[in-house]
Scaffold this motif. Sequence first.
Motif, PDB file in Angstrom:
ATOM      1  N   GLY A   1       0.813  -1.207   0.000  1.00 54.28           N
ATOM      2  CA  GLY A   1       0.000   0.000   0.000  1.00 54.28           C
ATOM      3  C   GLY A   1       0.848   1.259   0.000  1.00 54.28           C
ATOM      4  N   PHE A   2       0.236   2.385   0.309  1.00 56.03           N
ATOM      5  CA  PHE A   2       0.948   3.663   0.376  1.00 56.03           C
ATOM      6  C   PHE A   2       0.466   4.434   1.593  1.00 56.03           C
ATOM      7  CE2 PHE A   2      -2.885   4.746  -1.948  1.00 56.03           C
ATOM      8  CZ  PHE A   2      -3.200   6.038  -1.561  1.00 56.03           C
ATOM      9  N   LEU A   3       1.284   5.386   2.021  1.00 54.57           N
ATOM     10  CA  LEU A   3       0.917   6.197   3.179  1.00 54.57           C
ATOM     11  C   LEU A   3       0.134   7.422   2.741  1.00 54.57           C
ATOM     12  CD1 LEU A   3       4.057   6.075   5.481  1.00 54.57           C
ATOM     13  CD2 LEU A   3       1.811   5.049   5.878  1.00 54.57           C
ATOM     14  N   LEU A   4      -0.994   7.605   3.382  1.00 53.15           N
ATOM     15  CA  LEU A   4      -1.830   8.779   3.199  1.00 53.15           C
ATOM     16  C   LEU A   4      -1.843   9.519   4.529  1.00 53.15           C
ATOM     17  CD1 LEU A   4      -3.903  10.571   1.748  1.00 53.15           C
ATOM     18  CD2 LEU A   4      -5.672   8.928   2.470  1.00 53.15           C
ATOM     19  N   HIS A   5      -1.370  10.749   4.498  1.00 58.58           N
ATOM     20  CA  HIS A   5      -1.356  11.591   5.699  1.00 58.58           C
ATOM     21  C   HIS A   5      -2.447  12.644   5.539  1.00 58.58           C
ATOM     22  CE1 HIS A   5       2.528   9.841   6.752  1.00 58.58           C
ATOM     23  NE2 HIS A   5       2.899  10.065   5.501  1.00 58.58           N
ATOM     24  N   LEU A   6      -3.367  12.674   6.473  1.00 61.60           N
ATOM     25  CA  LEU A   6      -4.447  13.654   6.477  1.00 61.60           C
ATOM     26  C   LEU A   6      -4.160  14.663   7.580  1.00 61.60           C
ATOM     27  CD1 LEU A   6      -7.416  11.142   6.181  1.00 61.60           C
ATOM     28  CD2 LEU A   6      -6.425  12.519   4.337  1.00 61.60           C
ATOM     29  N   LEU A   7      -3.997  15.919   7.191  1.00 68.19           N
ATOM     30  CA  LEU A   7      -3.662  16.987   8.137  1.00 68.19           C
ATOM     31  C   LEU A   7      -4.816  17.979   8.184  1.00 68.19           C
ATOM     32  CD1 LEU A   7      -1.516  18.453   9.935  1.00 68.19           C
ATOM     33  CD2 LEU A   7      -0.720  19.566   7.830  1.00 68.19           C
ATOM     34  N   ARG A   8      -5.377  18.155   9.371  1.00 69.36           N
ATOM     35  CA  ARG A   8      -6.413  19.167   9.504  1.00 69.36           C
ATOM     36  C   ARG A   8      -5.748  20.544   9.466  1.00 69.36           C
ATOM     37  NH1 ARG A   8     -10.726  20.454  14.342  1.00 69.36           N
ATOM     38  NH2 ARG A   8     -11.962  21.934  13.118  1.00 69.36           N
ATOM     39  N   HIS A   9      -6.383  21.467   8.801  1.00 64.21           N
ATOM     40  CA  HIS A   9      -5.867  22.837   8.728  1.00 64.21           C
ATOM     41  C   HIS A   9      -5.615  23.403  10.115  1.00 64.21           C
ATOM     42  CE1 HIS A   9      -9.687  24.546  10.083  1.00 64.21           C
ATOM     43  NE2 HIS A   9     -10.272  23.627   9.324  1.00 64.21           N
ATOM     44  N   GLY A  10      -4.791  24.452  10.173  1.00 65.57           N
ATOM     45  CA  GLY A  10      -4.527  25.132  11.432  1.00 65.57           C
ATOM     46  C   GLY A  10      -5.680  26.041  11.819  1.00 65.57           C
ATOM     47  N   ALA A  11      -5.524  26.695  12.941  1.00 62.74           N
ATOM     48  CA  ALA A  11      -6.594  27.545  13.476  1.00 62.74           C
ATOM     49  C   ALA A  11      -6.974  28.654  12.497  1.00 62.74           C
ATOM     50  CB  ALA A  11      -6.146  28.162  14.794  1.00 62.74           C
ATOM     51  N   PRO A  12      -8.276  28.833  12.285  1.00 61.70           N
ATOM     52  CA  PRO A  12      -8.739  29.975  11.487  1.00 61.70           C
ATOM     53  C   PRO A  12      -8.761  31.225  12.357  1.00 61.70           C
ATOM     54  CG  PRO A  12     -10.608  28.664  12.182  1.00 61.70           C
ATOM     55  CD  PRO A  12      -9.376  27.956  12.680  1.00 61.70           C
ATOM     56  N   GLU A  13      -8.953  32.377  11.729  1.00 63.25           N
ATOM     57  CA  GLU A  13      -8.976  33.635  12.481  1.00 63.25           C
ATOM     58  C   GLU A  13     -10.061  33.648  13.554  1.00 63.25           C
ATOM     59  OE1 GLU A  13      -9.121  36.812   9.605  1.00 63.25           O
ATOM     60  OE2 GLU A  13      -6.989  36.609   9.170  1.00 63.25           O
ATOM     61  N   THR A  14     -11.192  33.000  13.274  1.00 67.41           N
ATOM     62  CA  THR A  14     -12.257  32.898  14.279  1.00 67.41           C
ATOM     63  C   THR A  14     -12.526  31.419  14.521  1.00 67.41           C
ATOM     64  OG1 THR A  14     -13.227  34.940  13.401  1.00 67.41           O
ATOM     65  CG2 THR A  14     -14.581  33.665  14.902  1.00 67.41           C
ATOM     66  N   PRO A  15     -11.841  30.825  15.509  1.00 66.86           N
ATOM     67  CA  PRO A  15     -12.023  29.391  15.764  1.00 66.86           C
ATOM     68  C   PRO A  15     -13.351  29.091  16.452  1.00 66.86           C
ATOM     69  CG  PRO A  15     -10.523  30.339  17.373  1.00 66.86           C
ATOM     70  CD  PRO A  15     -10.867  31.437  16.394  1.00 66.86           C
ATOM     71  N   GLY A  16     -13.740  27.821  16.439  1.00 65.02           N
ATOM     72  CA  GLY A  16     -14.905  27.375  17.184  1.00 65.02           C
ATOM     73  C   GLY A  16     -16.230  27.526  16.468  1.00 65.02           C
ATOM     74  N   LEU A  17     -16.197  27.846  15.171  1.00 62.91           N
ATOM     75  CA  LEU A  17     -17.439  28.009  14.417  1.00 62.91           C
ATOM     76  C   LEU A  17     -17.626  26.833  13.461  1.00 62.91           C
ATOM     77  CD1 LEU A  17     -17.114  31.771  13.375  1.00 62.91           C
ATOM     78  CD2 LEU A  17     -18.242  30.830  15.399  1.00 62.91           C
ATOM     79  N   PHE A  18     -18.863  26.595  13.067  1.00 64.95           N
ATOM     80  CA  PHE A  18     -19.147  25.657  11.991  1.00 64.95           C
ATOM     81  C   PHE A  18     -18.797  26.391  10.695  1.00 64.95           C
ATOM     82  CE2 PHE A  18     -21.667  23.811  15.316  1.00 64.95           C
ATOM     83  CZ  PHE A  18     -21.766  22.462  15.005  1.00 64.95           C
ATOM     84  N   LEU A  19     -17.627  26.127  10.155  1.00 64.04           N
ATOM     85  CA  LEU A  19     -17.186  26.882   8.985  1.00 64.04           C
ATOM     86  C   LEU A  19     -17.564  26.224   7.663  1.00 64.04           C
ATOM     87  CD1 LEU A  19     -13.755  28.217  10.224  1.00 64.04           C
ATOM     88  CD2 LEU A  19     -15.908  29.461   9.948  1.00 64.04           C
ATOM     89  N   GLY A  20     -17.640  24.922   7.610  1.00 57.93           N
ATOM     90  CA  GLY A  20     -18.077  24.261   6.389  1.00 57.93           C
ATOM     91  C   GLY A  20     -17.412  24.807   5.154  1.00 57.93           C
TER      92      GLY A  20
END
Length: 190
Positions: free
Chosen positions: A4-23
């Motif tokens: 197989g192969f390695l898949l790395h999934l990285l969540r983005h860093g903090a947005p300017e206004t964290p804690g919101l449903f940004l979708g």
Amino acid sequence: MSEGFLLHLLRHGAPETPGLFLGHTDAAPTPGGIAVCVARAQDLALEAIVSSDLSRASKAAAAIAEPRGLTARQDPRWRELDFGAWDGLAAQEIDRQALGRFWDDPDAHAPPAGESWSTLLDRVRVALTALEPRSTLVVTHGGAMRAALSLLCGLDHRLGWAFDLPYAALLSIRVWPGTQPAGQIVGLRT
């Protein structure tokens, strides 16, 4: 079976206004959020970098790719779940019962004018099959990461949401491609 192969999934860093449903809201990332993503990916041996087309993911992907001499390819299929009318709202601003129904059954109770869990799964399934079988980093969002977990490891939405995936969380999965790709979690750094 191939290795197989390695898949790395990285969540983005903090947005300017964290804690919101940004979708699908294109909220800008903070410089610190980008820096944490760059540091988190520093020791990964990568052959390809892909990201959501939203700036909170694509800017981190570009910052990771540039010193490696790679080009980060944007793919909108790696976007977050579309929260529709809830986009940009904090959880406290959403009807508590409606939000509870969504967490309980995100297919039957998708956000108003938003996307169902099944639609997100379909979108991420196509994005996964489009990846070449080589060491790849995808800079994306928590919902898309959970959808990939569901598809590759057979986790339902409740088990996928049981993983804490804070900003800049790195989830590594060994993927065996095919008509029905399969995966094994090999690392999680938060």
